[in-house]
Design a protein around this motif. Structure first.
Motif, mmCIF file in Angstrom:
data_model
loop_
_atom_site.group_PDB
_atom_site.id
_atom_site.type_symbol
_atom_site.label_atom_id
_atom_site.label_comp_id
_atom_site.label_asym_id
_atom_site.label_seq_id
_atom_site.Cartn_x
_atom_site.Cartn_y
_atom_site.Cartn_z
ATOM 1 N N LYS A 16 -14.653 5.580 4.633
ATOM 2 C CA LYS A 16 -13.647 7.125 4.864
ATOM 3 C C LYS A 16 -14.250 7.779 3.042
ATOM 4 O O LYS A 16 -14.367 6.829 1.985
ATOM 5 C CB LYS A 16 -11.915 5.952 4.754
ATOM 6 C CG LYS A 16 -11.397 7.012 4.497
ATOM 7 C CD LYS A 16 -10.590 8.103 5.813
ATOM 8 C CE LYS A 16 -9.654 9.254 4.864
ATOM 9 N NZ LYS A 16 -9.968 9.905 5.971
ATOM 10 N N LYS A 79 -4.041 1.221 5.652
ATOM 11 C CA LYS A 79 -3.776 2.205 6.303
ATOM 12 C C LYS A 79 -4.716 2.847 7.975
ATOM 13 O O LYS A 79 -4.421 3.224 8.511
ATOM 14 C CB LYS A 79 -3.950 3.683 4.922
ATOM 15 C CG LYS A 79 -3.023 3.015 4.239
ATOM 16 C CD LYS A 79 -2.266 4.490 3.228
ATOM 17 C CE LYS A 79 -1.061 3.716 2.235
ATOM 18 N NZ LYS A 79 -1.379 4.995 1.160
ATOM 19 N N VAL A 80 -6.555 2.564 7.045
ATOM 20 C CA VAL A 80 -6.782 2.829 8.594
ATOM 21 C C VAL A 80 -6.972 1.900 10.257
ATOM 22 O O VAL A 80 -6.389 2.713 10.909
ATOM 23 C CB VAL A 80 -8.501 3.102 8.205
ATOM 24 C CG1 VAL A 80 -9.438 2.910 9.461
ATOM 25 C CG2 VAL A 80 -8.822 4.261 6.881
ATOM 26 N N LEU A 81 -6.280 0.901 9.234
ATOM 27 C CA LEU A 81 -6.437 -0.303 10.338
ATOM 28 C C LEU A 81 -4.668 0.546 11.163
ATOM 29 O O LEU A 81 -4.702 0.446 12.310
ATOM 30 C CB LEU A 81 -6.417 -1.469 9.853
ATOM 31 C CG LEU A 81 -7.533 -2.210 9.364
ATOM 32 C CD1 LEU A 81 -7.931 -3.540 9.570
ATOM 33 C CD2 LEU A 81 -8.885 -1.999 11.032
ATOM 34 N N ALA A 82 -3.704 1.150 10.297
ATOM 35 C CA ALA A 82 -3.145 1.107 11.086
ATOM 36 C C ALA A 82 -2.642 2.204 11.693
ATOM 37 O O ALA A 82 -1.013 2.551 11.572
ATOM 38 C CB ALA A 82 -1.883 0.653 9.696
ATOM 39 N N ARG A 83 -3.589 2.903 11.578
ATOM 40 C CA ARG A 83 -3.716 4.369 12.267
ATOM 41 C C ARG A 83 -3.082 5.315 11.071
ATOM 42 O O ARG A 83 -2.245 6.914 11.818
ATOM 43 C CB ARG A 83 -3.129 4.239 13.844
ATOM 44 C CG ARG A 83 -4.405 3.595 14.444
ATOM 45 C CD ARG A 83 -5.053 3.985 15.007
ATOM 46 N NE ARG A 83 -6.506 3.431 15.732
ATOM 47 C CZ ARG A 83 -6.860 2.508 15.701
ATOM 48 N NH1 ARG A 83 -7.080 1.878 14.279
ATOM 49 N NH2 ARG A 83 -7.402 2.100 16.620
ATOM 50 N N THR A 85 -4.477 6.494 8.385
ATOM 51 C CA THR A 85 -5.553 7.243 7.635
ATOM 52 C C THR A 85 -5.781 7.488 8.880
ATOM 53 O O THR A 85 -6.805 6.410 9.695
ATOM 54 C CB THR A 85 -6.122 6.565 6.643
ATOM 55 O OG1 THR A 85 -4.639 7.043 5.017
ATOM 56 C CG2 THR A 85 -7.005 7.799 6.027
ATOM 57 N N GLN A 86 -6.594 8.636 9.253
ATOM 58 C CA GLN A 86 -8.119 8.217 9.762
ATOM 59 C C GLN A 86 -9.822 8.137 9.447
ATOM 60 O O GLN A 86 -9.241 8.800 8.264
ATOM 61 C CB GLN A 86 -8.506 9.950 10.856
ATOM 62 C CG GLN A 86 -7.280 10.100 11.593
ATOM 63 C CD GLN A 86 -6.972 9.539 12.351
ATOM 64 O OE1 GLN A 86 -8.394 9.053 13.156
ATOM 65 N NE2 GLN A 86 -6.081 8.465 13.142
ATOM 66 N N TYR A 91 -15.315 3.101 13.191
ATOM 67 C CA TYR A 91 -14.133 2.901 14.065
ATOM 68 C C TYR A 91 -13.447 1.046 13.730
ATOM 69 O O TYR A 91 -13.885 0.685 13.901
ATOM 70 C CB TYR A 91 -14.141 2.933 15.732
ATOM 71 C CG TYR A 91 -15.143 1.557 16.587
ATOM 72 C CD1 TYR A 91 -14.614 1.021 16.946
ATOM 73 C CD2 TYR A 91 -16.408 1.379 16.533
ATOM 74 C CE1 TYR A 91 -15.359 -0.040 17.738
ATOM 75 C CE2 TYR A 91 -17.595 1.323 17.489
ATOM 76 C CZ TYR A 91 -16.547 -0.025 17.877
ATOM 77 O OH TYR A 91 -17.857 -1.085 18.285
ATOM 78 N N GLU A 93 -10.812 -0.838 16.152
ATOM 79 C CA GLU A 93 -9.967 -1.494 17.885
ATOM 80 C C GLU A 93 -9.501 -2.444 16.673
ATOM 81 O O GLU A 93 -9.607 -3.730 16.295
ATOM 82 C CB GLU A 93 -11.298 -2.570 18.967
ATOM 83 C CG GLU A 93 -11.680 -0.836 18.873
ATOM 84 C CD GLU A 93 -11.752 0.584 19.935
ATOM 85 O OE1 GLU A 93 -10.312 0.463 20.199
ATOM 86 O OE2 GLU A 93 -12.049 1.457 20.075
ATOM 87 N N THR A 100 4.338 -2.675 10.443
ATOM 88 C CA THR A 100 3.377 -2.677 8.725
ATOM 89 C C THR A 100 4.282 -2.821 7.435
ATOM 90 O O THR A 100 5.332 -2.032 7.745
ATOM 91 C CB THR A 100 2.502 -1.356 8.941
ATOM 92 O OG1 THR A 100 3.553 0.117 9.572
ATOM 93 C CG2 THR A 100 1.408 -0.838 10.128
#
Length: 257
Positions: A16, A79-83, A85-86, A91, A93, A100
């Motif tokens: 990121k 935040k990335v794992l929780a979708r 933040t992109q 990736y 999964e 959260t």
């Protein structure tokens, strides 16, 4: 990266990148600033890696403590794992329902009452109304805010909000729970009750990722620890090993827990 038989989370080359001074990516100001820079041909803003090529697998039922200084990338990782933040590349999964509590009130709609937000969170998790109702009394009682459950959340104090948010996250049928430094937001009694509830969740086989600066909490609750620095995982091992190395670098006494 070796494949796991029972993965809860698989992360592959997760990166990121932010521009210095970057704000919420979906905000109007951010969109306008990007447009203006494009018109001016200004693309030389300094960038930094909040996450730098992270790869790992987390098994079902693992309780993973994440430690490191502020700015190490811990919150961005969750935040990335929780979708929320992109990622910029790579990736993650995630297999199962995710609950959260990354920031006070994350996932709550301020104009809805506490009761309505319980149902909203359950629906987001994919739960049916019958499932949510079966947990409702327990959620409300644990939160200790029965008197205000029909009040819009925007009128809650931060302590009330975190009580309800933790109660919802820990009681609804999530398979994976992300928690980011929530212990200081409530009073001492609620913190103790939260930690006791966390221990019950650990025994129940849920997969849990916890960010905390409190090394004793990580030592007591975690089955595995990740030490993050400058967007990378520099140590991955047992809580005893990782916390020992972390304290050694910080010149903390070994028996300081």
């Amino acid at each position: 990266m070796s494949m796991s038989k029972n993965p809860a989370i698989i992360v592959n080359q997760l990166t990121k990148q932010y521009e210095l001074g970057q704000i919420r990516e979906d905000s109007l100001k951010h969109t306008l600033e990007n447009w203006i820079r494009g018109k001016r041909g200004n693309s030389d803003k300094k960038k930094f890696l909040a996450l730098d090529n992270i790869s790992l697998t987390i098994e079902q039922g693992e309780v993973v403590g994440i430690l490191g200084h502020n700015g190490a990338g811990k919150s961005t990782f969750l935040k990335v794992l929780a979708r929320i933040t992109q990622p910029s590349s790579g990736y993650a999964e995630v297999y199962g329902r995710v609950g959260t509590l990354l920031e006070i009130g994350t996932g709550f709609h301020p104009d809805l009452t506490g009761m309505e937000n319980i149902y909203l969170n359950g629906a987001i998790l994919g739960m049916k109304e019958k499932e949510i109702k079966s947990k409702l009394d327990e959620i409300i009682a644990f939160s200790g805010i029965e008197q205000f459950i029909y009040t819009p959340v925007k009128y809650y104090s931060s302590g009330m909000t975190v009580r309800l948010a933790f109660s919802v996250a820990s009681h609804l049928e999530a398979d994976i729970i992300f928690l980011d430094e929530i212990w200081g937001a409530g009073d001492l009694d609620f913190s103790k009750k939260s930690i006791k509830k966390m221990k019950e969740m650990v025994k129940s086989g849920k997969t849990v990722l916890i960010i905390s600066h409190d090394l004793k909490i990580l030592s007591d609750l975690s089955t595995r620890c990740l030490w993050m620095k400058k967007g990378q995982i520099i140590r991955d091992g047992t809580p005893k090993e990782v916390i020992y190395d972390y304290k050694k670098e910080q010149n903390l006494p070994a028996n300081s827990l």
